[in-house]
Design a protein around this motif. Structure first.
Motif, PDB file in Angstrom:
ATOM      1  N   ARG A  73       0.859  -1.196   0.000  1.00 34.01           N
ATOM      2  CA  ARG A  73       0.000   0.000   0.000  1.00 34.01           C
ATOM      3  C   ARG A  73       0.884   1.232   0.000  1.00 34.01           C
ATOM      4  O   ARG A  73       1.881   1.301   0.690  1.00 34.01           O
ATOM      5  N   TRP A  74       0.426   2.203  -0.725  1.00 36.82           N
ATOM      6  CA  TRP A  74       1.140   3.465  -0.801  1.00 36.82           C
ATOM      7  C   TRP A  74       0.282   4.505  -0.111  1.00 36.82           C
ATOM      8  O   TRP A  74      -0.854   4.723  -0.471  1.00 36.82           O
ATOM      9  N   THR A  75       0.850   5.094   0.902  1.00 37.66           N
ATOM     10  CA  THR A  75       0.087   6.089   1.650  1.00 37.66           C
ATOM     11  C   THR A  75       0.696   7.462   1.416  1.00 37.66           C
ATOM     12  O   THR A  75       1.896   7.665   1.583  1.00 37.66           O
ATOM     13  N   VAL A  76      -0.164   8.401   1.037  1.00 42.35           N
ATOM     14  CA  VAL A  76       0.280   9.766   0.824  1.00 42.35           C
ATOM     15  C   VAL A  76      -0.358  10.621   1.907  1.00 42.35           C
ATOM     16  O   VAL A  76      -1.558  10.618   2.101  1.00 42.35           O
ATOM     17  N   SER A  77       0.475  11.332   2.643  1.00 38.47           N
ATOM     18  CA  SER A  77      -0.117  12.163   3.689  1.00 38.47           C
ATOM     19  C   SER A  77       0.147  13.629   3.456  1.00 38.47           C
ATOM     20  O   SER A  77       0.903  14.081   2.714  1.00 38.47           O
TER      21      SER A  77
END
Length: 77
Positions: A73-77
Motif C-alpha cells: 500500500r502506498w500512503t500519501v499524507s
C-alpha cells in the motif's frame, strides 16, 4: 623455380568422408564450449551445484503462492 601444381603422377591425398568430418567438427566445437565454460573456474562441480541450487530456489519462488492483491500500500499524507 618451383611449381604451383603437384606432379600429374601424384595422387591427391584422400579426403575424409563428409559425415566423419562433420562428427570431428562437432566434437571440437563441444570441447571448445566446455573449455570456455570452465575457464577461470578452479572447482567446476562447486559452481554447477551452486547454479542448480539457485535455479531450484527460483523455481520454488515462482511456484509459491503469490501475495494477495493489494499486498503493498502506498500512503500519501
Amino acid at each position: 623455380m618451383g611449381l604451383c601444381f603437384p606432379c600429374p603422377t601424384e595422387a591427391a591425398p584422400p579426403s575424409p568422408d563428409l559425415e566423419e568430418k562433420r562428427a570431428k567438427l562437432a566434437e571440437a566445437a563441444e570441447r571448445r564450449q566446455k573449455e570456455a565454460a570452465s575457464r577461470g573456474i578452479l572447482n567446476v562441480q562447486s559452481v554447477e551445484e551452486k547454479r542448480k541450487k539457485k535455479e531450484k530456489i527460483e523455481r520454488e519462488m515462482a511456484a509459491s503462492v503469490p501475495p494477495p492483491e493489494g499486498g503493498l500500500r502506498w500512503t500519501v499524507s
